[in-house]
Design an enzyme around this catalytic site. Structure first.
Site, mmCIF file in Angstrom:
data_model
loop_
_atom_site.group_PDB
_atom_site.id
_atom_site.type_symbol
_atom_site.label_atom_id
_atom_site.label_comp_id
_atom_site.label_asym_id
_atom_site.label_seq_id
_atom_site.Cartn_x
_atom_site.Cartn_y
_atom_site.Cartn_z
ATOM 1 N N TYR A 481 0.732 -1.228 0.004
ATOM 2 C CA TYR A 481 -0.068 0.082 -0.058
ATOM 3 C C TYR A 481 0.836 1.127 0.106
ATOM 4 O O TYR A 481 1.000 1.985 -0.813
ATOM 5 C CB TYR A 481 -0.901 0.003 1.114
ATOM 6 C CG TYR A 481 -2.064 1.126 1.229
ATOM 7 C CD1 TYR A 481 -3.273 0.853 0.358
ATOM 8 C CD2 TYR A 481 -1.771 2.401 1.880
ATOM 9 C CE1 TYR A 481 -4.075 2.061 0.005
ATOM 10 C CE2 TYR A 481 -2.954 3.142 1.707
ATOM 11 C CZ TYR A 481 -3.791 3.352 0.933
ATOM 12 O OH TYR A 481 -4.769 4.114 1.044
ATOM 13 N N SER A 561 -6.552 0.900 -4.430
ATOM 14 C CA SER A 561 -6.454 2.483 -4.309
ATOM 15 C C SER A 561 -5.284 2.882 -4.511
ATOM 16 O O SER A 561 -4.661 2.924 -5.499
ATOM 17 C CB SER A 561 -6.996 2.464 -2.835
ATOM 18 O OG SER A 561 -7.570 3.754 -2.927
ATOM 19 N N ASP A 645 -17.403 3.832 -8.381
ATOM 20 C CA ASP A 645 -16.626 4.203 -7.357
ATOM 21 C C ASP A 645 -16.298 5.654 -7.389
ATOM 22 O O ASP A 645 -15.928 6.143 -8.309
ATOM 23 C CB ASP A 645 -15.251 3.495 -7.627
ATOM 24 C CG ASP A 645 -14.277 3.698 -6.544
ATOM 25 O OD1 ASP A 645 -14.166 4.507 -5.746
ATOM 26 O OD2 ASP A 645 -13.142 2.958 -6.855
ATOM 27 N N HIS A 680 -15.977 1.535 -4.256
ATOM 28 C CA HIS A 680 -14.534 1.613 -3.913
ATOM 29 C C HIS A 680 -14.151 0.247 -3.014
ATOM 30 O O HIS A 680 -13.126 -0.147 -3.055
ATOM 31 C CB HIS A 680 -14.097 2.704 -3.204
ATOM 32 C CG HIS A 680 -12.513 2.795 -3.041
ATOM 33 N ND1 HIS A 680 -11.885 3.166 -4.232
ATOM 34 C CD2 HIS A 680 -11.849 2.974 -2.182
ATOM 35 C CE1 HIS A 680 -10.583 3.065 -4.071
ATOM 36 N NE2 HIS A 680 -10.218 3.245 -2.614
#
Length: 711
Positions: A481, A561, A645, A680
């Site tokens: 991430y 993301s 999203d 999302h």
């Protein structure tokens, strides 16, 4: 332009002859991929004297028939490809079987009822139950009845202090926009109007008279992609219409994110205001006197929030002058930062704090795993809480009068188990252990520290079946991430369990940009330091290859993301490093991300193309959409997104797919899988989640040359 990718799958079947002889029969499966035509337009933006073409700008219009047709055509190609993979059905069925176990949340008491969430196994949405002291259970809210396809989900559920009233939020199609319904808890009777068009908001009750919530003015144009830039805090009085709701904060003070919450004694309203995902102002309002809004923190240089209060003495969690967080106290007579006094000082490990039963629980994160200390309200250490193992513990929150608290414990091989905790004795007992058809004892996790490009040591946890042979041929999923001060800590996942069962290795790297080592670690991976994050991820892949866990032919990289950006940047910078790339709901157009919905609030981490010439050039230098090059052999790529999203709009993924399909060289397929009526990720139906994870894994394994699952 159309591209054709042809892969032939040879599987063998043996036909017995009368003379006990066998003949090999080769079954050919045509994996031809004919990408849909994606038109180009003459769209050009100028940045500091440089013109940048944006040929797929038209895909930003989520309301157009052309975009809808493109989505349909891409899905036809993608699902046509996936359904030809011979073990797709088998893997999905195994995932469904593993997923099909009862899941129950920790209970919480409101009024005379005890509430808890339960999912029988494969229900699309978890159901909120309640029971009285007699033990009789009943369904309180069942979001599976909200829509036929499971795409409408239950968001926050907020009770008034005495538990007699409840406000619950609903999301449709995965959107961040919510509506709020108010009920009398006893009878479940709807009272008052449904409050609509709420976004990025909790609900905080004031007595039984009304509640505070936050939202934006509804944008002009598409509510899924148009910019939302001014958040406001409102008060809704029961029995009045929403149009009469008063703006409490944010009308004159333009803030991108505003939140309001009450202290447990309902005497004070706490207001937080910020312009990015890092740093906030803090205010309070004395509700007993209907006093003015008074400032506590007047800048955005730190993150602070109120934990609790005893009268005018406030307890605050903050990273002001404490990158790893500390707890301070102050009196409302002198609330400014200069008057804050350490209550739980900063340590070398990152702190997060919760409170319940008249105690504070300090969770410290050391190398991404948890330890817990219990303190009383005088700041005295009561005990170190004994945890069931090495992993992630969370919970311990509750009302001051609660006599029992609950926490969860999990790691990459241990399904999340809920424990009850007696705060007086420190004794933990298993409250709910899930019955998962997975042999945890057959698997192991190991934490390693590898060296990134600039010499920084980065932790990574690697999980696999015990006794695995390090021969470089193990299918390996590297996940990361690296942003927004978010920490990746060990947790169990059914999808990962299926990957492990099939001989896979699952590796999670704790990259800079995250919060694993506090604010300094976060800041080492933002704006013009963002390349550190990609370098950390690349170094993780190189470590796994060097140590013979895998090779480039058996390596997949995955992230969602901001992690989707990580995958997009890594695969465009080092396309040779991995066989498969799985960018999910990614931020992929770094020159325009801030023009959509609340994207401008991410500028602390990213900077913006309009900021200055240097920042523009830096963003353009790694923006995945702008760094796809003609004649390059990119890894087999499955991009995933949702058409609803409104956090990271799907145009990011659409443009990236179009660029890759137009410029890819070689036989590796580039596909985009677009969930319809999905956002999302929050509130996504169980069926949709299973299908997406199964498709990601079969795509990955098939493109690594694997033709059947482990038995």
């Amino acid at each position: 332009m159309n591209k054709y990718v042809t892969l032939l799958l040879a599987t063998t079947a043996f036909v017995a002859c009368k003379k006990e002889e066998t003949k090999e029969k080769v079954v050919m499966v045509d994996m031809n991929v004919n990408y849909p035509e994606t038109k180009k337009v003459d769209s050009v933006d100028a940045y500091f004297g440089e013109e940048v073409k944006d040929p797929y700008r038209w895909l930003e219009d989520d309301k157009s028939a052309e975009t809808e047709a493109w989505v349909k055509a891409q899905n036809e190609v993608t699902f046509g490809y996936l359904k030809k993979i011979p073990f797709r059905k088998e893997l999905k069925e195994r995932m469904e079987k593993l997923w099909n176990y009862e899941k129950i949340s920790a209970p919480f008491k409101e009024g005379k009822f005890t509430y808890f969430y339960k999912n029988d196994g494969l229900q699309n949405q978890s159901v909120l139950y309640r029971k009285e002291e007699s033990g009789k259970e009943e369904i309180f809210l069942d979001p599976n009845t909200f829509s036929k396809d499971g795409t409408t989900s239950l968001g926050g559920v907020n009770f008034s202090k005495d538990g007699s009233l409840v406000a619950y939020s609903v999301s449709e199609g995965g959107s961040d926009w919510r509506k709020v319904v108010v009920l009398k808890a006893e009878t479940k009777e709807v009272i008052g109007d449904t409050i609509v068009d709420i976004k990025f908001s909790g609900v905080s009750w004031y007595k039984n008279e009304g509640f505070y919530y936050s939202s934006y003015d509804k944008p002009k144009g598409s509510e899924l992609s148009a910019k939302t830039d001014q958040h406001k805090l409102y008060y809704h009085k029961l029995g009045t219409s929403q149009k009469e709701d008063k703006v409490i904060f944010g009308q004159n003070e333009k803030r991108r994110y505003v939140g309001g919450y009450l202290t447990e004694d309902e005497k004070y309203l706490i207001i937080s205001g910020s312009n990015s995902t890092s740093g906030n102002e803090l205010y309070y309002k004395d509700l007993t006197k209907n006093g003015p809004i008074i400032n506590i923190v007047n800048n955005f240089d730190s993150d602070s929030y109120v934990i609790d209060n005893i009268g005018t003495k406030f307890f605050l969690s903050t990273n002001y002058n404490a990158p790893n967080q500390r707890v301070v106290t102050f009196d409302l007579a002198k609330p400014k930062q200069a008057n804050w006094v350490d209550f739980i000082p900063e340590t070398e490990n990152v702190l997060s704090i919760s409170g319940g039963s008249g105690f504070f629980f300090a969770e410290y994160m050391k190398d991404a795993v948890s330890s817990i200390k219990q303190y009383d309200y005088d700041g005295k250490l009561v005990r170190d809480v004994t945890l069931p193992g090495v992993g992630t513990a969370g919970g311990f929150g509750g009302k001051k009068e609660a006599t029992t608290l609950y926490y969860s414990f999990t790691n990459y091989t241990t399904p999340g188990t809920i424990y009850s905790y007696d705060p007086k004795t420190g004794k933990s007992e298993v409250y709910k252990k899930p019955n998962v058809d997975f042999k945890s004892e057959d698997y192991e996790s190991k934490q390693v520290f590898y060296t990134s490009k600039d010499g920084t040591k980065i932790p990574m946890i690697i999980t696999h079946k015990k006794g695995i042979e390090l021969n470089g041929k193990n299918p390996t999923m590297l996940y990361g991430y690296g942003g927004f001060n978010i920490s990746l800590t060990p947790s169990f996942s059914i999808a990962n369990a299926v990957w492990l069962e099939n001989g896979g290795i699952y590796a999670v790297a704790n990259l800079r940009g995250g919060g694993e080592y506090g604010k300094k670690w976060h800041n080492a991976g933002i704006q013009t330091q963002k390349q550190n994050v990609f370098d950390d991820f690349i170094a993780a892949a190189e470590y796994l290859i060097k140590e013979k866990y895998t090779t480039s032919d058996y390596l997949a990289i995955s992230g969602r993301s901001n992690g989707g950006l990580l995958v997009g940047a890594t695969m465009t910078q080092r396309p040779d490093l991995m066989k498969v790339a799985l960018p999910g709901v990614g931020v992929l157009d770094m020159l325009r991300y801030h023009t959509f919905t609340a994207g401008a609030g991410w500028a602390y981490d990213y900077g913006t193309a309009e900021q200055n010439a240097g920042m523009f050039n830096y963003l353009k230098g790694y923006s995945p959409v702008h760094n796809v090059k003609v004649g390059t052999k990119y890894p087999a790529t499955l991009i995933t997104t949702g058409d609803h999203d409104d956090r990271v709009v799907p145009a990011h993924s659409f443009k990236f797919a179009a660029e890759l399909q137009a410029k890819q060289t070689g036989d590796n397929p580039v596909l985009i899988r677009i969930d319809v009526n999905a956002g999302h990720g929050a509130g996504k139906s169980v069926n949709a989640i299973i299908e997406e994870y199964a498709d990601m894994q079969v795509f990955t394994l098939y493109n690594m040359g694997i033709r059947e699952l482990k038995k």
